[in-house]
Design an enzyme around this catalytic site. Structure first.
Site, mmCIF file in Angstrom:
data_model
loop_
_atom_site.group_PDB
_atom_site.id
_atom_site.type_symbol
_atom_site.label_atom_id
_atom_site.label_comp_id
_atom_site.label_asym_id
_atom_site.label_seq_id
_atom_site.Cartn_x
_atom_site.Cartn_y
_atom_site.Cartn_z
ATOM 1 C CB ALA A 106 14.480 -1.438 5.175
ATOM 2 N N GLY A 107 11.535 -2.923 5.148
ATOM 3 C CA GLY A 107 10.786 -4.166 5.291
ATOM 4 C C GLY A 107 10.171 -4.606 3.975
ATOM 5 C CG HIS A 108 7.207 -2.283 1.948
ATOM 6 N ND1 HIS A 108 7.167 -1.140 2.690
ATOM 7 C CD2 HIS A 108 5.964 -2.821 2.005
ATOM 8 C CE1 HIS A 108 5.940 -0.966 3.160
ATOM 9 N NE2 HIS A 108 5.194 -1.981 2.780
ATOM 10 C CG LEU B 37 7.200 1.159 -1.086
ATOM 11 C CD1 LEU B 37 7.872 0.734 -2.383
ATOM 12 C CD2 LEU B 37 6.254 0.070 -0.603
ATOM 13 C CG MET C 268 -2.005 -1.094 1.096
ATOM 14 S SD MET C 268 -3.544 -0.725 1.973
ATOM 15 C CE MET C 268 -2.966 -0.633 3.660
ATOM 16 N N GLY C 269 2.138 1.082 -0.428
ATOM 17 C CA GLY C 269 3.028 2.228 -0.546
ATOM 18 C C GLY C 269 3.658 2.624 0.778
#
Length: 289
Positions: free
Chosen positions: A43-45, A41, A38-39
């Site tokens: 570092a986890g993404h 963003l 869902m944007g």
């Protein structure tokens, strides 16, 4: 072996052009890895795409703030939207081949209605009890993305562990030939689980919020020798002394997601916690040894 050579990332803003791109990939028999977002963003993404790159020829991201999974219109309005920064982060990562940023009409051509799913009861636990209809909204948007992207593998973070289990069940219920991968929680230096919501925390709130992960680590130690009810009491006592609201804490079976009063040999358990820090709702969890 997947092709590790990454070209310039392509960006698609509508279903028609994106569908043509997917059709070309399928014709070439490319293996597709996908992680929807869902944007906002962080570092986890990016860790999702690092994992996806290991097993796929093509890695695809999507950015779409899904209206049907928000119970509170104010939460939807306040959800951070940072499209330009997100596109730059994805491109700079050199991990993603394409990002799909659809309009609402591309995902909900017949109006924004949630489908209803039977996830075997796990949709009624924890977040499902707190946010009625939330997982129908999640299922609706993920099903539509899966049908448009047609991935071989899909990647979701364990921070939203209940959502991960819901999506595993969705694939089973719909008999989709997609392998779901859970990716470990990515944490900030102090242990706070990375979340798009963290950017709404003040510096003091962010520092104070590190107690969430410290508490989960205490729970993991206590779980070996202390009754679960006593653990709950200890957690409640910890947060009674903090300037934040403990919305809920529980220990649940990782498969059924039902709260457990006692542990049994041969079962896997996880601690789940939700804390409201100011106006920001933070969720976290930890597998218990």
């Amino acid at each position: 072996m997947p092709d590790k050579t990454r070209k310039t990332m392509q960006t698609f803003y509508d279903k028609n052009s994106f569908s043509k791109y997917i059709a070309e990939l399928k014709e070439k028999k490319k293996k597709i890895g996908f992680a929807p977002t869902m944007g906002a963003l962080h570092a986890g993404h990016i860790s999702l795409y690092q994992e996806a790159q290991k097993h796929n020829d093509i890695v695809i991201s999507s950015i779409f703030v899904n209206p049907t999974q928000f119970n509170n219109p104010e939460d939807l309005e306040k959800y951070p939207r940072t499209i330009e920064e997100d596109i730059k982060k994805l491109g700079d990562s050199k991990l993603v081949d394409a990002v799909y940023i659809p309009g609402v009409e591309d995902i909900y051509p017949n109006g924004m209605e949630r489908k209803h799913y039977d996830f075997g009861g796990i949709e009624n636990e924890m977040e499902g009890a707190a946010r009625l209809g939330h997982f129908d909204g999640v299922g609706t948007v993920v099903e539509e993305f899966f049908r448009q992207v047609q991935p071989d593998n899909a990647y979701f973070g364990e921070k939203d562990f209940q959502q991960l289990k819901i999506i595993e069940k969705l694939v089973e219920v719909l008999d989709l030939k997609i392998k779901i991968h859970g990716v470990k929680i990515h944490r900030e230096e102090g242990g706070l689980a990375m979340s798009s919501r963290n950017m709404r925390l003040s510096e003091d709130e962010r520092h104070a919020s590190t107690i969430i992960y410290r508490t989960l680590n205490h729970v993991n130690s206590w779980f070996k020798s202390i009754p679960i009810n006593d653990i709950k009491n200890r957690v409640e006592e910890i947060f009674s002394k903090e300037n934040m609201e403990l919305e809920y804490f529980l220990i649940a079976d990782e498969e059924t997601l039902k709260e457990s009063a006692v542990s049994s040999n041969g079962r896997n358990y996880r601690a789940f916690i939700v804390v409201n820090v100011g106006k920001v709702r933070l969720i976290d969890n930890l597998h218990l040894d």
